[in-house]
Scaffold this motif. Structure first.
Motif, PDB file in Angstrom:
ATOM      1  N   ASP A 571     -10.379  16.684  50.688  1.00 43.19           N
ATOM      2  CA  ASP A 571      -9.911  17.979  51.171  1.00 43.19           C
ATOM      3  C   ASP A 571     -10.941  18.630  52.100  1.00 43.19           C
ATOM      4  OD1 ASP A 571      -7.533  17.770  49.817  1.00 43.19           O
ATOM      5  OD2 ASP A 571      -8.244  18.840  48.040  1.00 43.19           O
ATOM      6  N   TRP A 572     -12.241  18.521  51.733  1.00 42.00           N
ATOM      7  CA  TRP A 572     -13.264  19.148  52.563  1.00 42.00           C
ATOM      8  C   TRP A 572     -13.312  18.520  53.954  1.00 42.00           C
ATOM      9  CZ3 TRP A 572     -17.102  16.153  54.611  1.00 42.00           C
ATOM     10  CH2 TRP A 572     -17.361  14.921  54.014  1.00 42.00           C
ATOM     11  N   GLU A 573     -13.078  17.189  54.011  1.00 44.11           N
ATOM     12  CA  GLU A 573     -13.072  16.530  55.311  1.00 44.11           C
ATOM     13  C   GLU A 573     -11.824  16.909  56.102  1.00 44.11           C
ATOM     14  OE1 GLU A 573     -13.456  12.075  57.291  1.00 44.11           O
ATOM     15  OE2 GLU A 573     -13.758  12.348  55.135  1.00 44.11           O
ATOM     16  N   ASN A 574     -10.691  17.059  55.394  1.00 43.17           N
ATOM     17  CA  ASN A 574      -9.480  17.512  56.081  1.00 43.17           C
ATOM     18  C   ASN A 574      -9.683  18.888  56.699  1.00 43.17           C
ATOM     19  OD1 ASN A 574      -7.316  15.649  56.163  1.00 43.17           O
ATOM     20  ND2 ASN A 574      -7.036  15.847  53.952  1.00 43.17           N
ATOM     21  N   LYS A 575     -10.398  19.754  55.995  1.00 48.86           N
ATOM     22  CA  LYS A 575     -10.661  21.089  56.532  1.00 48.86           C
ATOM     23  C   LYS A 575     -11.546  21.022  57.764  1.00 48.86           C
ATOM     24  CE  LYS A 575     -10.094  23.475  52.106  1.00 48.86           C
ATOM     25  NZ  LYS A 575     -10.743  24.259  51.035  1.00 48.86           N
ATOM     26  N   ILE A 576     -12.559  20.134  57.718  1.00 48.16           N
ATOM     27  CA  ILE A 576     -13.432  19.968  58.886  1.00 48.16           C
ATOM     28  C   ILE A 576     -12.639  19.417  60.067  1.00 48.16           C
ATOM     29  CG2 ILE A 576     -15.404  18.672  59.795  1.00 48.16           C
ATOM     30  CD1 ILE A 576     -16.657  18.831  57.025  1.00 48.16           C
ATOM     31  N   ARG A 577     -11.797  18.425  59.788  1.00 50.11           N
ATOM     32  CA  ARG A 577     -10.967  17.861  60.851  1.00 50.11           C
ATOM     33  C   ARG A 577     -10.041  18.920  61.443  1.00 50.11           C
ATOM     34  NH1 ARG A 577      -8.836  11.881  58.901  1.00 50.11           N
ATOM     35  NH2 ARG A 577     -10.866  10.840  58.861  1.00 50.11           N
ATOM     36  N   GLY A 578      -9.428  19.709  60.556  1.00 46.02           N
ATOM     37  CA  GLY A 578      -8.549  20.772  61.031  1.00 46.02           C
ATOM     38  C   GLY A 578      -9.288  21.787  61.880  1.00 46.02           C
ATOM     39  N   TRP A 579     -10.526  22.106  61.491  1.00 50.48           N
ATOM     40  CA  TRP A 579     -11.314  23.060  62.262  1.00 50.48           C
ATOM     41  C   TRP A 579     -11.611  22.508  63.648  1.00 50.48           C
ATOM     42  CZ3 TRP A 579     -16.191  23.109  64.503  1.00 50.48           C
ATOM     43  CH2 TRP A 579     -16.669  24.362  64.890  1.00 50.48           C
ATOM     44  N   PHE A 580     -11.975  21.230  63.713  1.00 46.24           N
ATOM     45  CA  PHE A 580     -12.251  20.611  65.012  1.00 46.24           C
ATOM     46  C   PHE A 580     -10.994  20.585  65.875  1.00 46.24           C
ATOM     47  CE2 PHE A 580     -16.138  18.466  63.219  1.00 46.24           C
ATOM     48  CZ  PHE A 580     -17.022  19.024  64.127  1.00 46.24           C
ATOM     49  N   GLU A 581      -9.833  20.320  65.268  1.00 51.18           N
ATOM     50  CA  GLU A 581      -8.599  20.266  66.046  1.00 51.18           C
ATOM     51  C   GLU A 581      -8.233  21.635  66.611  1.00 51.18           C
ATOM     52  OE1 GLU A 581      -5.616  18.548  63.585  1.00 51.18           O
ATOM     53  OE2 GLU A 581      -6.204  16.493  64.035  1.00 51.18           O
ATOM     54  N   VAL A 582      -8.584  22.688  65.873  1.00 49.80           N
ATOM     55  CA  VAL A 582      -8.294  24.044  66.359  1.00 49.80           C
ATOM     56  C   VAL A 582      -9.296  24.455  67.436  1.00 49.80           C
ATOM     57  CG1 VAL A 582      -8.229  26.479  65.695  1.00 49.80           C
ATOM     58  CG2 VAL A 582      -7.176  24.765  64.215  1.00 49.80           C
ATOM     59  N   MET A 583     -10.571  24.146  67.211  1.00 48.36           N
ATOM     60  CA  MET A 583     -11.630  24.614  68.102  1.00 48.36           C
ATOM     61  C   MET A 583     -11.761  23.763  69.361  1.00 48.36           C
ATOM     62  SD  MET A 583     -12.643  27.288  66.575  1.00 48.36           S
ATOM     63  CE  MET A 583     -14.052  27.663  67.616  1.00 48.36           C
ATOM     64  N   LEU A 584     -11.442  22.486  69.276  1.00 51.99           N
ATOM     65  CA  LEU A 584     -11.621  21.577  70.399  1.00 51.99           C
ATOM     66  C   LEU A 584     -10.276  21.046  70.876  1.00 51.99           C
ATOM     67  CD1 LEU A 584     -14.666  19.518  69.045  1.00 51.99           C
ATOM     68  CD2 LEU A 584     -14.732  21.493  70.569  1.00 51.99           C
ATOM     69  N   TYR A 585     -10.274  20.558  72.111  1.00 43.43           N
ATOM     70  CA  TYR A 585      -9.050  19.984  72.673  1.00 43.43           C
ATOM     71  C   TYR A 585      -8.616  18.747  71.901  1.00 43.43           C
ATOM     72  CZ  TYR A 585      -5.963  17.732  76.054  1.00 43.43           C
ATOM     73  OH  TYR A 585      -4.886  17.114  76.658  1.00 43.43           O
ATOM     74  N   ALA A 586      -9.596  17.951  71.458  1.00 44.61           N
ATOM     75  CA  ALA A 586      -9.318  16.755  70.657  1.00 44.61           C
ATOM     76  C   ALA A 586     -10.412  16.603  69.616  1.00 44.61           C
ATOM     77  CB  ALA A 586      -9.248  15.515  71.544  1.00 44.61           C
ATOM     78  N   ARG A 587     -10.022  16.212  68.437  1.00 43.14           N
ATOM     79  CA  ARG A 587     -10.993  16.061  67.352  1.00 43.14           C
ATOM     80  C   ARG A 587     -11.791  14.779  67.525  1.00 43.14           C
ATOM     81  NH1 ARG A 587     -10.996  12.941  63.008  1.00 43.14           N
ATOM     82  NH2 ARG A 587      -8.830  12.295  63.340  1.00 43.14           N
ATOM     83  N   PRO A 588     -13.138  14.892  67.598  1.00 40.75           N
ATOM     84  CA  PRO A 588     -13.952  13.672  67.646  1.00 40.75           C
ATOM     85  C   PRO A 588     -13.889  12.935  66.320  1.00 40.75           C
ATOM     86  CG  PRO A 588     -15.350  15.607  67.433  1.00 40.75           C
ATOM     87  CD  PRO A 588     -13.950  16.111  67.635  1.00 40.75           C
ATOM     88  N   ARG A 589     -14.190  11.663  66.349  1.00 45.38           N
ATOM     89  CA  ARG A 589     -14.120  10.860  65.136  1.00 45.38           C
ATOM     90  C   ARG A 589     -15.271  11.200  64.199  1.00 45.38           C
ATOM     91  NH1 ARG A 589     -11.538   4.943  66.116  1.00 45.38           N
ATOM     92  NH2 ARG A 589      -9.546   5.716  66.901  1.00 45.38           N
ATOM     93  N   THR A 590     -14.915  11.376  62.928  1.00 41.77           N
ATOM     94  CA  THR A 590     -15.898  11.808  61.928  1.00 41.77           C
ATOM     95  C   THR A 590     -17.063  10.834  61.833  1.00 41.77           C
ATOM     96  OG1 THR A 590     -14.040  12.746  60.679  1.00 41.77           O
ATOM     97  CG2 THR A 590     -16.151  12.560  59.543  1.00 41.77           C
ATOM     98  N   LYS A 591     -16.772   9.536  61.848  1.00 45.91           N
ATOM     99  CA  LYS A 591     -17.846   8.552  61.688  1.00 45.91           C
ATOM    100  C   LYS A 591     -18.794   8.531  62.876  1.00 45.91           C
ATOM    101  CE  LYS A 591     -14.570   4.826  62.813  1.00 45.91           C
ATOM    102  NZ  LYS A 591     -13.347   5.449  62.296  1.00 45.91           N
TER     103      LYS A 591
END
Length: 682
Positions: A571-591
């Motif tokens: 869940d915590w990673e999903n929240k980080i991913r969601g934050w990146f998708e909102v703040m950035l044009y495209a979410r960079p890969r977590t790894k």
């Protein structure tokens, strides 16, 4: 080969990017025009929602159209279950003796009745027998003669020899179906023209959903397609069920003909794995639109926000152009299911509009796209050169004659194999180029270390320079891969990049072997010497523990790189991913941002320090950094993802991961420096 030839090969390798850039620009133009998305709601489930919530379907449809802005519905052709759901017939099932039930099911039935299975006969008290109907068939009882006649005619044309029907004196009739009820109750029985016209009068465009039955003859299939085309001209056909009508066997498919009465094309439902679906899409790529939906089981637990994010991601990243929407019908939380449904539908529409898409008829590839031959030649040439440079970097001597022979063999094989050969060349590039970048880093380390400690270069400048150079080599190969695979089928993910797992993880495993040269004694710093040293090293318990951790980490990475991972995202990673998708044009890969780029920068920076364990740290950073290099290549191997999105994601990953790496490496260097000084003092 002489150093001069090697320099020329490096130059040619980067020049191979030029024709790829031209192809990628054409690809980018395609992405800019491919922006129309159809939002399609499931009529049958909307009807079920209305019946469950005890509101009229007319009210639900009005809210879907006016509040949510969804003006397309998918209509399943009549099945016995769908007819009964709308109150148009009553279903009476036979006991199934001795026809459709398995021996185990028959035994269970008879044991419950207290009889011996072998002596069993159909009981006279069963409903079919009370009505004077055959006990081994399923019966549909209609009260309306017109509806009965329409359905019976459709059944007779489709399933001749498996149906019986008769009119009733007081109106209506009985349609009897032979076979297992689990199958016959889902038989397709044509479309209700009156319902289609009613939905159109309410302002909806109607997309047909056809059922399939393996026993249908080719003539029946052609008849079904012809009828459907006339009733739904210009609509997209979305097949229903586990398999699709064998359209590939038809020489003249309706939507491929000229004229007004034709379908727009077929919707290919991703991840559904419907039989025949991929074959149809491969044969008719210019009449194929990619569809995304959420399975009923997942609709039971998914939240509206996650559903909105999922649909938006599918459209932005996977060329999905038909979004198939279902209501929150099966959720345990029964409160406000209508409001949640309308809110989710509207949220998907607003999210797509904000992302720059147009809601309407879906975009489709109306002409065959293919990478220019010059681009494909450049890709094969780049592969051959990268392989030669890799061998040379590893200390394996390659003569001019052998180098030319390698190139000739690659060209001959790829051109004889056609597009399959180009796909194999792309796989080779995606594997060889990141490995070349890793080997190049290993080869360059000592010379950069000497420059840093002779005062000719700052350590941070040397670390960033090596990191950027390795990333540049990798991105060059990745862009060439993306260009040479541009083709109509790959853009729709009908024909995908082959060997994703191999290209993603083989370079990491090779980094473990190649990077050993950094920590072996000076006289053994060759590929052969490093392997000999590694194989003769005494294995200790902490080596085993570290290896197990590495294997677990590798399994998690491999698993999570797929669409349906066993180890789900936290869940915590999903929240980080969601934050990146909102703040950035495209979410960079977590790894990349949390492991690969920081690990590589930290390893190089600490490797250029004066720490005693600097070479070990450089080796560890190289292995972890290989994750970023292979991940960047993998990003461009997803040909169906828009080019701008892949480039943005890669650059964002480098910027964020690089910043994290620089900060963390400075902190680690300070801490290790203090620890080392204390150990010396002690």
């Amino acid at each position: 080969m002489s150093p001069r030839i090697i320099r020329i090969l490096w130059i040619i390798f980067f020049i191979c990017l030029l024709p790829a850039i031209v192809t990628l620009e054409h690809r980018n133009e395609f992405d800019r025009e491919f922006k129309k998305v159809a939002l399609v709601a499931d009529y049958r489930q909307l009807l079920q929602l209305a019946q469950t919530e005890k509101v009229s379907i007319e009210q639900i449809l009005a809210r879907v159209r006016d509040e949510a802005g969804v003006q397309r519905v998918a209509l399943l052709e009549d099945t016995p279950v769908f007819l009964a759901q709308r109150g148009l017939c009553t279903i009476v099932e036979g006991v199934g003796w001795p026809g459709w039930k398995t021996p185990e099911e028959r035994d269970a039935i008879e044991r419950n009745r207290g009889r011996e299975p072998r002596e069993a006969t159909p009981p006279s008290a069963d409903w079919p027998l009370l009505l004077g109907l055959r006990h081994d068939m399923t019966h549909l009882i209609f009260s309306d003669t017109d509806i009965f006649e329409r359905v019976a005619t459709a059944a007779e044309l489709r399933y001749s020899g498996l149906v019986e029907w008769e009119f009733l004196d007081d109106g209506g009739g009985i349609l009897s179906l032979a076979g297992e009820p689990k199958i016959t109750l889902e038989w397709g029985l044509g479309f209700d023209r009156g319902l289609v016209l009613e939905l159109r009068s309410r302002g909806f465009t109607v997309y047909p959903r056809l059922k399939n039955y393996p026993g249908l003859s080719l003539d029946s299939v052609e008849m079904i397609i012809t009828e459907t085309s006339k009733l739904f001209p210009g609509a997209w056909l979305i097949p229903d069920g586990d398999s699709v009508l064998p359209l590939t066997r038809l020489e003249n498919l309706e939507f491929a003909k000229k004229g007004d009465d034709k379908l727009a094309g077929v919707g290919w439902i991703e991840f559904a794995e419907q039989r025949n679906a991929k074959e149809i899409a491969m044969r008719y790529p210019t009449f194929t639109a990619r569809v995304h939906s959420i399975e009923d089981e997942e609709m039971e637990v998914i939240t509206p926000d996650r559903a909105i994010a999922r649909f938006t991601r599918a459209v932005r990243e996977r060329t999905v152009r038909i979004v198939y929407l279902k209501p929150f019908l099966l959720q345990v939380d029964r409160e406000n299911r209508v409001e949640k449904t309308i809110g989710m539908f509207k949220g998907v529409r607003d999210s797509l509009l904000n992302a720059g898409f147009t809601i309407g008829e879906p975009s489709s590839v109306r002409s065959i796209l293919r990478a220019h031959m010059l681009t494909q030649i450049a890709a094969i040439l780049a592969l051959g050169i990268a392989f030669i440079l890799l061998l040379r970097t590893l200390g394996i001597q390659v003569s001019n004659v052998l180098g030319i022979l390698i190139l000739l063999i690659l060209f001959a094989f790829c051109f004889i194999s056609g597009f399959t050969g180009i796909k194999l060349a792309a796989l080779g590039l995606a594997t060889v180029v990141p490995t070349l970048a890793i080997a190049w880093l290993t080869h360059k380390y000592d010379s950069v270390y000497e420059k840093v400690h002779s005062g000719k270069m700052k350590a941070i400048a040397g670390a960033i320079g090596l990191w950027l150079a390795a990333s540049g080599i990798t991105i060059t190969g990745a862009l060439i891969v993306a260009a040479c695979l541009v083709e109509t089928r790959t853009l729709l993910a009908i024909d995908t990049f082959s060997g994703v797992k191999l290209a993603l993880y083989l370079p990491i495993l090779l980094a473990v072997i190649i990077g050993v040269q950094l920590i072996v004694p000076k006289e053994k710093r060759t590929l052969k010497g490093g392997l000999e040293w590694l194989l003769s090293t005494e294995v200790r318990i902490w080596h085993v523990i570290l290896g197990l951790f590495a294997l677990v980490a590798l399994f998690i990475m491999i698993d999570r790189s797929g669409n349906f991972p066993v180890v789900s995202v936290a869940d915590w990673e999903n929240k980080i991913r969601g934050w990146f998708e909102v703040m950035l044009y495209a979410r960079p890969r977590t790894k990349e941002i949390f492991a690969g780029h920081p690990g590589l920068l930290i390893g190089i920076y600490l490797g250029l320090s004066s720490l005693k364990i600097r070479r070990t740290l450089m080796y560890a950073g190289l292995v972890v950094g290989a994750i970023a290099l292979t991940s960047m290549t993998n990003t461009f191997c997803h040909i169906h993802t828009p080019l701008v999105l892949s480039i943005y994601r890669t650059i964002a990953g480098m910027i964020i991961g690089g910043a994290v790496g620089i900060v963390v490496s400075w902190v680690v260097l300070v801490v290790l420096g203090v620890v080392q000084k204390r150990r010396i003092n002690d």
